[in-house]
Design a protein around this motif. Structure first.
Motif, short mmCIF file in Angstrom:
data_model
loop_
_atom_site.label_atom_id
_atom_site.label_comp_id
_atom_site.label_asym_id
_atom_site.label_seq_id
_atom_site.Cartn_x
_atom_site.Cartn_y
_atom_site.Cartn_z
N SER B 70 3.13 -4.19 -3.76
CA SER B 70 3.49 -4.64 -5.10
C SER B 70 2.26 -4.94 -5.94
O SER B 70 2.20 -4.58 -7.12
CB SER B 70 4.36 -5.90 -5.03
N ILE B 71 1.28 -5.63 -5.34
CA ILE B 71 0.07 -5.97 -6.09
C ILE B 71 -0.69 -4.70 -6.46
O ILE B 71 -1.12 -4.52 -7.60
CB ILE B 71 -0.82 -6.95 -5.29
N GLU B 72 -0.81 -3.78 -5.49
CA GLU B 72 -1.54 -2.53 -5.77
C GLU B 72 -0.87 -1.73 -6.89
O GLU B 72 -1.53 -1.23 -7.80
CB GLU B 72 -1.61 -1.68 -4.50
N VAL B 73 0.47 -1.64 -6.81
CA VAL B 73 1.20 -0.88 -7.83
C VAL B 73 1.05 -1.55 -9.19
O VAL B 73 0.78 -0.88 -10.20
CB VAL B 73 2.69 -0.74 -7.45
N ALA B 74 1.21 -2.88 -9.24
CA ALA B 74 1.15 -3.58 -10.52
C ALA B 74 -0.23 -3.46 -11.14
O ALA B 74 -0.35 -3.22 -12.35
CB ALA B 74 1.53 -5.05 -10.33
N VAL B 75 -1.28 -3.58 -10.32
CA VAL B 75 -2.64 -3.45 -10.86
C VAL B 75 -2.88 -2.00 -11.32
O VAL B 75 -3.35 -1.76 -12.43
CB VAL B 75 -3.69 -3.87 -9.80
N LEU B 126 10.54 13.77 -9.93
CA LEU B 126 9.26 13.71 -9.24
C LEU B 126 9.33 14.46 -7.90
O LEU B 126 8.35 15.06 -7.47
CB LEU B 126 8.81 12.27 -9.03
N SER B 127 10.50 14.43 -7.26
CA SER B 127 10.65 15.20 -6.02
C SER B 127 10.52 16.68 -6.32
O SER B 127 9.90 17.43 -5.58
CB SER B 127 12.02 14.93 -5.38
N ARG B 128 11.10 17.09 -7.44
CA ARG B 128 11.05 18.50 -7.81
C ARG B 128 9.63 18.97 -8.07
O ARG B 128 9.27 20.09 -7.71
CB ARG B 128 11.91 18.70 -9.06
N ILE B 129 8.80 18.12 -8.70
CA ILE B 129 7.43 18.56 -8.98
C ILE B 129 6.48 18.18 -7.85
O ILE B 129 5.26 18.25 -8.00
CB ILE B 129 6.90 18.04 -10.34
N GLY B 130 7.03 17.76 -6.71
CA GLY B 130 6.20 17.60 -5.52
C GLY B 130 5.56 16.24 -5.32
O GLY B 130 4.73 16.07 -4.44
N ILE B 131 5.93 15.25 -6.14
CA ILE B 131 5.36 13.92 -5.93
C ILE B 131 6.26 13.11 -5.00
O ILE B 131 5.80 12.41 -4.11
CB ILE B 131 5.12 13.18 -7.27
N GLY B 132 7.57 13.24 -5.20
CA GLY B 132 8.54 12.63 -4.29
C GLY B 132 8.39 11.13 -4.12
O GLY B 132 7.97 10.44 -5.04
N ILE B 133 8.79 10.64 -2.96
CA ILE B 133 8.68 9.21 -2.68
C ILE B 133 7.28 8.94 -2.17
O ILE B 133 6.96 9.26 -1.03
CB ILE B 133 9.74 8.77 -1.65
N SER B 134 6.44 8.39 -3.05
CA SER B 134 5.05 8.15 -2.66
C SER B 134 4.50 7.02 -3.51
O SER B 134 5.13 6.57 -4.46
CB SER B 134 4.22 9.41 -2.91
N SER B 210 11.81 0.61 -8.52
CA SER B 210 11.21 0.65 -7.18
C SER B 210 12.25 0.96 -6.11
O SER B 210 11.94 1.59 -5.11
CB SER B 210 10.58 -0.71 -6.85
N TYR B 211 13.48 0.50 -6.35
CA TYR B 211 14.54 0.68 -5.37
C TYR B 211 14.67 2.14 -4.94
O TYR B 211 14.88 2.44 -3.77
CB TYR B 211 15.87 0.19 -5.97
N PHE B 212 14.54 3.07 -5.91
CA PHE B 212 14.75 4.49 -5.61
C PHE B 212 13.57 5.11 -4.87
O PHE B 212 13.66 6.21 -4.36
CB PHE B 212 15.02 5.27 -6.91
N ALA B 216 9.10 3.01 4.18
CA ALA B 216 8.32 2.04 4.94
C ALA B 216 6.98 1.74 4.26
O ALA B 216 6.53 0.61 4.24
CB ALA B 216 8.09 2.54 6.36
N SER B 217 6.35 2.78 3.67
CA SER B 217 5.02 2.55 3.10
C SER B 217 5.07 2.27 1.60
O SER B 217 4.05 1.95 1.00
CB SER B 217 4.13 3.76 3.38
N THR B 218 6.23 2.40 0.96
CA THR B 218 6.30 2.19 -0.49
C THR B 218 7.29 1.09 -0.88
O THR B 218 7.67 0.98 -2.03
CB THR B 218 6.68 3.48 -1.24
N ASN B 219 7.73 0.28 0.07
CA ASN B 219 8.62 -0.82 -0.28
C ASN B 219 7.86 -1.87 -1.07
O ASN B 219 6.84 -2.37 -0.62
CB ASN B 219 9.16 -1.48 1.00
N THR B 220 8.38 -2.23 -2.25
CA THR B 220 7.75 -3.31 -3.00
C THR B 220 8.45 -4.62 -2.62
O THR B 220 9.52 -4.61 -2.00
CB THR B 220 7.86 -3.09 -4.52
N LEU B 221 7.84 -5.73 -3.04
CA LEU B 221 8.37 -7.04 -2.64
C LEU B 221 9.83 -7.25 -3.07
O LEU B 221 10.65 -7.67 -2.24
CB LEU B 221 7.46 -8.14 -3.18
#
Lengths: 281, 268
Positions: B70-75, B126-134, B210-212, B216-221
């Protein structure tokens, strides 16, 4: 050479500065929404279909959900106006040196997370929460704790709690600019307190109520965290999108519902712009 | 008679305002109190005081991982929003062109759209253009709702500034880059700080987007807190909320210490 600087600054296409922001939102905000709209009308075999919208607008279940969404937002908005107006009036006309404290108390809850506030309502109305403790132990009105959570009233109260500060601030902003002398003139000319308020102050603060109402309605329409956690059996479009995504996984239908929510939001934005333009004129 | 009724109305109004703030503060204060409970369950009033639920936050690994995300994303979303948004403000806040107004409305419009729709639509796009869940997807989608806060705040501050400082610097021979760095930037810094604070808090508290993008590696608080709340009802969430509120208050105080809340509210 140096003296040319301001002229050069003018000639160098300063509008290029807006390109990054504009491009970013076109790609990552507009395109996803367009893509979403297309998905809502895409059939299984790649053909176009309006079937989902026909279902949304004719099926009694979906019609009820849409109706309940709008009704909930409208109800929350109305409650916010009724509660918010006296507070805004107090803030502008009566608070005096307390005005700073009132504004602070209004803004402070905005610093808390949506989860914290929802959790707060759960604590107040839980089995061993404040309300049940008061009713059972202190007052002895009832013998066993009531099941109070999961009622629509608490969900509505929680939504009002989140949104009413926006309403108060919107009304207070306009009320501040209403000339007090108009009110006083009405009283000097023989109007009573109430008449002066109903016929002078209230009509003049209508723009603030309008701005606040559109803002509150817009946010209420898209809110879902409060309803997911406090439930209360209210079914709204955001909640249904959340469920369709989670369990039924009918993405086409969820896209169509998103588009309906989007149309309502765009309509509100349009009203908001008209109001702002009128205030500016 | 009229004096009596005026007093009566004023008293009623004041009483109403007091009740209003009881309503506003009660759900927040009970959470703060419950976070210090010694009981093993959620109850109010609390039977005794303890700090064990704060310790419990750090015992539950997903909370810590999610807090870091969460901190990394917000910053990240805030810094990038400033880089993209501030230049746009420099032009739009001073432009008298009619279309500049339209562009401004467009740049602020994400604030008016339901976030759940933005989140749902972005996931597929974003999934369509290859970024997906990241992590990248989280930053990009958060930027969509952070950028308007930065633009609104910075443009508000910049529009209120006289043009004479920049003109003087230019006339004295500074090139546009130097005018920006030595004159404009210091003048709009309060706006950038305030806008960044709004942006950070918006991103940090965001759930509907964020919910969507949860994994495991992209769950925010907020996502982890929601799923925790759906299965358990214990005071850990209260402790975490109190901690979060404390962070927000400290951030606000630091900004106030440096720039003054007055400037911020004017900017907002």
């Amino acid at each position: 050479m140096q003296m040319q600087a301001p002229i050069a600054a003018k000639a160098r296409r300063p509008w290029l500065l807006i390109v990054p922001a504009l491009l970013f939102l076109i790609v990552f905000f507009v395109l996803p929404l367009v893509d979403n709209g297309l998905r809502s009308v895409a059939g299984d075999a790649g053909e176009w279909t309006g079937a989902r919208y026909v279902t949304l607008l004719t099926d009694s279940f979906y019609l009820r959900v849409t109706f309940e969404t709008v009704l909930l937002s409208a109800g929350v908005t109305l409650i916010c106006v009724i509660i918010g107006y006296p507070v805004a009036y107090f803030l502008v006309r009566k608070a005096g040196r307390w005005a700073g404290v009132v504004v602070f108390l209004l803004i402070a809850p905005l610093l808390t997370s949506i989860i914290m506030r929802t959790f707060g309502w759960q604590v107040l109305f839980a089995r061993r929460g404040l309300v049940n403790n008061l009713l059972v132990d202190q007052l002895g009105v009832i013998s066993s704790p009531l099941r109070l959570t999961n009622s629509p009233e608490i969900a509505v109260a929680a939504l009002v709690h989140v949104l009413v500060p926006f309403m108060v601030l919107a009304i207070a902003t306009v009320l501040q600019s209403v000339d007090r002398r108009l009110e006083e003139s009405a009283k000097i000319l023989g109007a009573g307190r109430w008449r002066a308020f109903w016929e002078v102050t209230l009509p003049l603060s209508m723009d603030g109520i309008g701005t606040g109402a559109i803002l509150v309605f817009m946010i209420a329409n898209g809110s879902f965290v409060t309803l997911v956690l406090l439930g209360g059996g209210i079914q709204t479009l955001p909640l249904l999108i959340y469920q369709q995504f989670n369990t039924t996984r009918d993405f086409g239908m969820a896209s169509a519902m998103s588009t309906i929510l989007l149309v309502i939001a765009v309509f509100c934005l349009f009203l908001q712009l008209r109001l702002v333009r009128r205030q500016g004129a | 008679m009229s004096v009596f009724s005026r007093d009566w109305i004023n008293t009623a109004l004041a009483a109403f305002v007091v009740l209003f703030f009881v309503f506003m503060l009660a759900p927040i204060l009970v959470v703060i109190v419950v976070s210090f409970t010694s009981a093993g369950y959620v109850a109010f009033p609390i039977p005794g005081w303890s700090l064990k639920w704060f310790a419990n936050i750090f015992a539950y690994r997903p909370f810590i991982d999610a807090m870091i995300v969460s901190i990394e994303v917000a910053v990240g979303a805030t810094v990038l929003s400033c880089l993209v948004g501030v230049p746009a403000c420099l032009y739009l806040a001073r432009s008298r062109a009619a279309w500049a107004n339209t562009v401004m409305t467009f740049l602020l419009s994400p604030l008016s759209m339901p976030m759940i729709v933005i989140g749902f639509a972005s996931l597929f796009f974003l999934s369509r253009i290859g970024i997906g869940i990241s992590f990248t997807a989280l930053i990009v989608t958060h930027m969509v709702v952070c950028l308007p806060y930065v633009i609104r705040t910075v443009a508000g501050v910049y529009a209120g500034l006289p043009t004479s400082y920049e003109e003087s610097a230019a006339i004295l021979g500074a090139n546009p880059a130097r005018v920006f760095w030595h004159v404009t930037l210091p003048l709009i810094r309060p706006g950038i700080i305030a806008g960044s604070l709004f942006s950070f808090l918006t991103s940090f508290d965001n759930l509907p987007i964020s919910y969507f993008f949860a994994s495991a590696s992209t769950n925010t608080l907020p996502v982890v807190m929601l799923s925790y709340l759906e299965h358990q009802f214990d005071p850990t969430i209260a402790a975490l909320s109190t901690l979060q509120l404390l962070m927000a208050i400290i951030a606000l105080l630091v900004v106030d210490r440096i720039y003054g809340i007055d400037k911020m509210t004017v900017a907002g």
